[in-house]
Scaffold this active site. Structure first.
Site, PDB file in Angstrom:
ATOM      1  N   GLN A   1       5.739  -3.308   7.124  1.00 24.65           N
ATOM      2  CA  GLN A   1       6.069  -2.160   7.887  1.00 24.65           C
ATOM      3  C   GLN A   1       4.706  -1.869   9.315  1.00 24.65           C
ATOM      4  O   GLN A   1       5.175  -1.705  10.220  1.00 24.65           O
ATOM      5  CB  GLN A   1       5.809  -0.722   7.008  1.00 24.65           C
ATOM      6  CG  GLN A   1       6.733  -0.718   6.141  1.00 24.65           C
ATOM      7  CD  GLN A   1       6.740   0.199   4.975  1.00 24.65           C
ATOM      8  OE1 GLN A   1       5.553   1.145   5.022  1.00 24.65           O
ATOM      9  NE2 GLN A   1       7.560   0.436   4.038  1.00 24.65           N
TER      10      GLN A   1
ATOM     11  N   ASN B   1       9.196  -1.338  -4.257  1.00 26.18           N
ATOM     12  CA  ASN B   1       8.436  -0.007  -4.442  1.00 26.18           C
ATOM     13  C   ASN B   1       8.121   0.341  -2.876  1.00 26.18           C
ATOM     14  O   ASN B   1       6.979   0.121  -2.358  1.00 26.18           O
ATOM     15  CB  ASN B   1       7.225  -0.194  -5.343  1.00 26.18           C
ATOM     16  CG  ASN B   1       6.330   1.230  -5.098  1.00 26.18           C
ATOM     17  OD1 ASN B   1       7.159   2.218  -4.885  1.00 26.18           O
ATOM     18  ND2 ASN B   1       5.124   1.349  -5.620  1.00 26.18           N
TER      19      ASN B   1
ATOM     20  N   HIS C   1       8.510  -6.856  -3.063  1.00 22.60           N
ATOM     21  CA  HIS C   1       7.499  -7.412  -3.801  1.00 22.60           C
ATOM     22  C   HIS C   1       7.766  -8.833  -4.419  1.00 22.60           C
ATOM     23  O   HIS C   1       8.106  -8.966  -5.730  1.00 22.60           O
ATOM     24  CB  HIS C   1       6.946  -6.695  -4.929  1.00 22.60           C
ATOM     25  CG  HIS C   1       6.268  -5.393  -4.232  1.00 22.60           C
ATOM     26  ND1 HIS C   1       4.828  -5.409  -4.234  1.00 22.60           N
ATOM     27  CD2 HIS C   1       6.616  -4.195  -3.627  1.00 22.60           C
ATOM     28  CE1 HIS C   1       4.423  -4.143  -3.704  1.00 22.60           C
ATOM     29  NE2 HIS C   1       5.762  -3.607  -3.386  1.00 22.60           N
TER      30      HIS C   1
ATOM     31  N   CYS D   1       5.451  -5.738   1.776  1.00 24.67           N
ATOM     32  CA  CYS D   1       5.772  -4.141   1.773  1.00 24.67           C
ATOM     33  C   CYS D   1       4.914  -3.299   2.844  1.00 24.67           C
ATOM     34  O   CYS D   1       5.535  -3.449   3.997  1.00 24.67           O
ATOM     35  CB  CYS D   1       5.097  -3.752   0.446  1.00 24.67           C
ATOM     36  SG  CYS D   1       5.884  -2.192  -0.226  1.00 24.67           S
TER      37      CYS D   1
ATOM     38  N   GLU E   1       5.551 -10.949  -5.422  1.00 26.97           N
ATOM     39  CA  GLU E   1       4.771 -11.384  -6.526  1.00 26.97           C
ATOM     40  C   GLU E   1       5.289 -10.805  -7.838  1.00 26.97           C
ATOM     41  O   GLU E   1       4.472 -10.848  -8.768  1.00 26.97           O
ATOM     42  CB  GLU E   1       3.168 -10.744  -6.262  1.00 26.97           C
ATOM     43  CG  GLU E   1       3.123  -9.167  -6.204  1.00 26.97           C
ATOM     44  CD  GLU E   1       3.564  -8.324  -5.320  1.00 26.97           C
ATOM     45  OE1 GLU E   1       3.535  -7.054  -5.430  1.00 26.97           O
ATOM     46  OE2 GLU E   1       4.245  -8.815  -4.384  1.00 26.97           O
TER      47      GLU E   1
ATOM     48  N   GLY F   1       0.855  -1.292  -0.013  1.00 31.81           N
ATOM     49  CA  GLY F   1       0.128   0.154   0.202  1.00 31.81           C
ATOM     50  C   GLY F   1       0.830   1.193   0.068  1.00 31.81           C
ATOM     51  O   GLY F   1       1.893   1.414   0.218  1.00 31.81           O
TER      52      GLY F   1
ATOM     53  N   GLY G   1       9.062   3.696   0.374  1.00 32.47           N
ATOM     54  CA  GLY G   1       9.629   4.916   0.555  1.00 32.47           C
ATOM     55  C   GLY G   1      10.020   4.874   2.154  1.00 32.47           C
ATOM     56  O   GLY G   1      10.664   5.752   2.777  1.00 32.47           O
ATOM     57  N   PHE G   2       9.201   4.100   2.825  1.00 29.99           N
ATOM     58  CA  PHE G   2       9.580   4.017   4.377  1.00 29.99           C
ATOM     59  C   PHE G   2       9.924   2.540   4.463  1.00 29.99           C
ATOM     60  O   PHE G   2       9.877   1.717   3.887  1.00 29.99           O
ATOM     61  CB  PHE G   2       8.125   4.422   4.875  1.00 29.99           C
ATOM     62  CG  PHE G   2       7.847   5.576   4.931  1.00 29.99           C
ATOM     63  CD1 PHE G   2       7.991   6.409   5.803  1.00 29.99           C
ATOM     64  CD2 PHE G   2       6.946   6.088   3.631  1.00 29.99           C
ATOM     65  CE1 PHE G   2       7.297   7.812   5.764  1.00 29.99           C
ATOM     66  CE2 PHE G   2       6.415   7.381   3.678  1.00 29.99           C
ATOM     67  CZ  PHE G   2       6.775   8.022   4.544  1.00 29.99           C
TER      68      PHE G   2
END
Length: 369
Positions: A266, A304, A347, A262, A349, A235, A306-307
């Site tokens: 987190q 993908n 990822h 992802c 997948e 997400g 950014g955290f």
């Protein structure tokens, strides 16, 4: 049609629109994939972001319905070096320009994408604005500075499904119980934080009956469905900016096997009592090297985000780090030592990207047996 891209630090780039007029803001990031632009565009993890492709020629193989990773284009705008308006691929059913226009997304070509990427690598991901309507640099720079950014912002509720649905015949099937989805040996409830369709495809291929639920679904509602396992999807945005979800995840500990990807990784980190932080310019592309600490093997992965989870804030008696990024040693995977829970930051997948990490879906199946 002339377009300007203004960054919050005052940097200006010029290009031209191949999708018409408009203006939009977002965090400007780059993706290093040589292909897979359609999957990138429809990945909900890119909500709130303006994506720059480092590969110079984009659009050459067109688009087709089979490669969508959600029901719409999710990026705020798309920046490329050169647009190919005439696709050459037997699978193509349309052009990239028409695909973007359908969802009113700006596509800008003629950008010096190498210079833009280098600037982001040096300065970090920056807020920006893209416009064909306001061509005053000072005005656009101020708009970029005033735009919301990603930190502390709840983007998950902008991309999660409005109602539960199943997965049948390789597409969403409306309905709020397992009778609407394809039959399978294992019942999996998938939290939709902005999931990609290929995650559902891979679960279905492994004899799973998958029920997708909105991000606001409570732990009690999940347990009432009596699944064999719970999947936490990817997400967008800041995991610390999503209220309520961490408590629901924590309430599932020890009740059902859990697999997170992802953003799911987190959120598990936060549920474990840890914290997250923002990476300088994030990991985005299909060539990120990751080491599996349990086997010593190296995987090339699609990423993908950014955290990232701060490993120093996790209790090592409860949490084992299983994967690290070989570029910056950031957390790429972890598992709980007491409960059947594991997750990865990347990822597995693919879609797009390498298939090195598909074994993780098999591991989830084994955990549910």
């Amino acid at each position: 049609m002339k377009a300007l891209i203004a960054l919050e630090d005052g940097t200006i780039f010029e290009g031209k629109s191949f999708t018409g007029s408009g203006e939009t803001s977002g965090e400007i990031v780059f993706n290093t994939g040589m292909s897979g632009y359609q999957e990138v565009l429809t990945d909900p993890s890119y909500k709130g972001q303006i994506v720059t492709m480092t590969y110079p020629l984009i659009g050459n193989y067109g688009v087709n319905p089979e490669d969508n990773e959600s029901d719409r284009v999710q990026v705020e705008a798309f920046l490329i070096k050169e647009y190919n308006a005439i696709p050459s691929n037997y699978r193509a059913t349309g052009t990239l320009a028409d695909f973007l226009k359908k969802d009113n997304i700006l596509g800008i070509e003629g950008i010096d994408t190498r210079a833009l990427t280098r600037h982001i690598r040096n300065a970090g991901a920056l807020k920006g604005i893209v416009s064909t309507e306001d061509l005053d640099p000072k005005s656009l720079i101020q708009k970029a500075k005033n735009s919301p950014g990603l930190v502390g912002r709840d983007l998950v509720r902008e991309v999660t499904c409005g109602e539960p649905y199943g997965w049948r015949d390789n597409k969403p099937a409306p309905g709020s119980n397992f009778s609407t989805t394809a039959p399978g040996k294992y019942k999996v409830v998938a939290y939709d934080f902005g999931l990609k369709y290929n995650q559902l495809r891979l679960l279905a291929e492994r004899n799973c009956s998958v029920q997708v639920v909105p991000c606001t679904t409570s732990a009690d509602e999940i347990l009432a469905m009596n699944p064999d396992g719970v999947f936490l999807s990817n997400g967008p945005g800041d995991p610390a900016g999503i209220p309520g979800i961490v408590d629901n995840i924590r309430a599932l500990f020890g009740k059902k096997p859990i697999f997170g990807i992802c953003l799911g990784n987190q959120l598990l980190g936060l549920a474990y009592g840890g914290t997250t932080y923002k990476l300088k310019f994030g990991h985005r592309g299909a060539n990120q090297p990751v080491k599996d600490l349990t086997t010593g093997k190296i995987e090339i992965t699609s990423q993908n985000h950014g955290f990232c989870v701060d490993s120093t804030t996790l209790n090592p008696d409860d949490i084992e780090l299983t994967h690290i990024n070989l570029n910056d040693s950031s957390v790429e995977g972890m598992r709980h030592r007491k409960y059947p829970i594991f997750s990865v930051q990347y990822h597995p997948e693919n879609a797009p990207g390498p298939h090195d990490s598909l074994y993780l879906f098999d591991r989830f199946i084994e955990m549910m047996q």
